[in-house]
Enzyme design. Structure first.
Site, short mmCIF file in Angstrom:
data_model
loop_
_atom_site.label_atom_id
_atom_site.label_comp_id
_atom_site.label_asym_id
_atom_site.label_seq_id
_atom_site.Cartn_x
_atom_site.Cartn_y
_atom_site.Cartn_z
N ASP A 1 61.56 -28.49 81.28
CA ASP A 1 61.67 -29.17 82.58
C ASP A 1 60.48 -28.80 83.46
O ASP A 1 59.38 -28.55 82.95
CB ASP A 1 63.02 -28.77 83.22
CG ASP A 1 63.58 -29.87 84.12
OD1 ASP A 1 63.05 -30.04 85.25
OD2 ASP A 1 64.52 -30.55 83.71
N ASP B 1 71.05 -16.48 91.70
CA ASP B 1 72.19 -16.93 90.89
C ASP B 1 71.77 -17.22 89.44
O ASP B 1 72.61 -17.57 88.61
CB ASP B 1 72.83 -18.16 91.51
CG ASP B 1 74.34 -18.16 91.38
OD1 ASP B 1 74.92 -17.15 90.93
OD2 ASP B 1 74.96 -19.19 91.74
N HIS C 1 63.39 -29.12 90.32
CA HIS C 1 64.20 -29.90 89.37
C HIS C 1 64.71 -29.03 88.22
O HIS C 1 65.89 -29.06 87.87
CB HIS C 1 63.32 -31.05 88.85
CG HIS C 1 64.00 -32.04 87.98
ND1 HIS C 1 64.09 -31.88 86.61
CD2 HIS C 1 64.59 -33.23 88.26
CE1 HIS C 1 64.73 -32.93 86.09
NE2 HIS C 1 65.04 -33.76 87.08
N ASN D 1 80.15 -14.04 90.63
CA ASN D 1 79.30 -13.08 91.35
C ASN D 1 79.32 -13.32 92.86
O ASN D 1 78.51 -12.77 93.59
CB ASN D 1 77.85 -13.14 90.82
CG ASN D 1 77.17 -14.47 91.07
OD1 ASN D 1 77.83 -15.46 91.39
ND2 ASN D 1 75.86 -14.51 90.93
N ASN E 1 67.29 -43.16 84.38
CA ASN E 1 67.86 -43.58 85.68
C ASN E 1 67.47 -44.98 86.11
O ASN E 1 67.38 -45.26 87.29
CB ASN E 1 67.42 -42.60 86.77
CG ASN E 1 67.83 -41.19 86.46
OD1 ASN E 1 68.91 -40.94 85.92
ND2 ASN E 1 66.97 -40.25 86.80
N ALA F 1 65.55 -39.76 74.43
CA ALA F 1 67.00 -39.86 74.35
C ALA F 1 67.53 -40.87 73.35
O ALA F 1 68.73 -40.97 73.16
CB ALA F 1 67.57 -40.17 75.74
N TYR G 1 67.42 -39.23 64.74
CA TYR G 1 67.86 -37.90 64.34
C TYR G 1 69.20 -37.57 64.97
O TYR G 1 69.40 -37.75 66.17
CB TYR G 1 66.81 -36.86 64.72
CG TYR G 1 65.46 -37.24 64.17
CD1 TYR G 1 65.24 -37.21 62.80
CD2 TYR G 1 64.46 -37.72 65.00
CE1 TYR G 1 64.03 -37.62 62.27
CE2 TYR G 1 63.25 -38.13 64.47
CZ TYR G 1 63.03 -38.07 63.10
OH TYR G 1 61.85 -38.48 62.59
N ASP H 1 75.23 -41.39 73.89
CA ASP H 1 76.35 -40.77 73.18
C ASP H 1 77.54 -40.47 74.07
O ASP H 1 78.68 -40.59 73.64
CB ASP H 1 75.87 -39.46 72.54
CG ASP H 1 74.83 -39.72 71.47
OD1 ASP H 1 75.17 -40.36 70.47
OD2 ASP H 1 73.67 -39.31 71.66
N SER I 1 69.36 -36.53 84.88
CA SER I 1 68.82 -35.17 84.79
C SER I 1 69.87 -34.11 85.07
O SER I 1 69.79 -33.00 84.54
CB SER I 1 67.68 -34.98 85.80
OG SER I 1 66.52 -35.62 85.38
#
Ligand code: CA
Length: 270
Positions: free
Chosen positions: A23, A32, A78, A92, A165, A178, A190, A217, A241
């Protein structure tokens, strides 16, 4: 996504599997995320040497395929957001929780200001393979590229990819990497690529999401997703995303519970 039911079985693992977030990079200081970053066991931080002899100096938490350095720091947030959905630390008292409360998030930066190249994606996949990632999360896409297709074919991970998108039918207007089903000419044929559309809080297809019964999928939440951003903050973002890392996170739980599972078995469980 009924995560609490899954969490009765697993909250992820701080040992394995490594999940490569391919990314814009990740803020490696995000409080975090910091405990859930993958750490290269063969690298000594900040000594200016390629201790593990993998071709990258000081790649402690990942790799910038753009700069070809060991600093995959995020530029626009992103990738940090995607990383948090997969594996922001759980329990946490801070911010959000990822699908994995504990994780090994391998940051691989392939984008500058949100766009990247096939060459960088290919380098990213090579690094993920060399360093043992089990899963990759790919919240990017675009045109077909033969070399990139070959790189995906030769990378043994389970690759989770955003469907895009444009509100397009991906069966008509292909979106790579994708694209998936075997036997559909011209696509990345694949079984270890999983394409993810986005849904809203009512479980409907998001207005922007690509779709396609052959090439997409499944769907996951991707509207108003709250997650980690650089500077220690938390923001909502929308897009396939954001859906993609939910599925990558679930794949992480599956791989934690069933470390010997094949891609096909993981695919079936997803
Ligand atoms: Ca190294």
């Amino acid at each position: 996504i009924a995560a609490p039911q899954a969490w009765e079985k697993s909250v992820g693992s701080s040992q394995s599997p490594a999940i490569a977030v391919i990314d814009t990079g990740t803020d490696l200081t995000q409080p975090d995320l910091i405990d859930n970053l993958w750490t290269n066991p063969g690298e000594i931080a900040g000594n200016g040497l390629d201790d593990d002899n993998n071709g990258v100096i000081d790649d402690v938490h990942g790799f910038s395929a753009v700069a070809q350095t060991g600093d995959p720091t995020d530029d626009i947030g992103h990738g940090s957001h995607c990383a948090g959905t997969i594996g922001a630390k759980g329990n946490n008292g801070l911010g959000v929780v990822g699908v994995n409360w504990q994780a090994q998030l391998m940051t691989i930066r392939t984008m500058v200001n949100g766009s990247g190249t096939a060459a960088d994606n290919i380098r990213a996949l090579a690094y993920a393979t060399k360093m043992g990632a089990r899963i990759t999360s790919n919240s990017y896409g675009g045109e077909y590229n033969e070399a990139e297709r070959d790189a995906f074919a030769n990378s043994p991970q389970l690759h989770i990819c955003a469907a895009g998108n444009e509100h397009n039918d991906n069966d008509v207007s292909p979106y790579y990497p994708a694209q998936r089903p075997v036997g559909y000419p011209g696509n990345y044929e694949y079984d270890h690529i999983i394409s993810v559309a986005a849904t809203d809080s009512r479980d409907r297809l998001a207005s922007f999401s690509n779709y396609g019964p052959r090439n997409v999928d499944l769907a996951a939440p991707g509207v108003g997703t709250l997650s980690t951003v650089p500077g220690g903050g938390f923001e909502t973002k929308s897009g396939t995303s954001m859906a993609c890392p939910h599925v990558a996170g679930v794949a992480g739980l599956i791989a934690t519970l069933y470390p010997e599972a094949s891609n096909e078995q993981m695919r079936t469980r997803l």
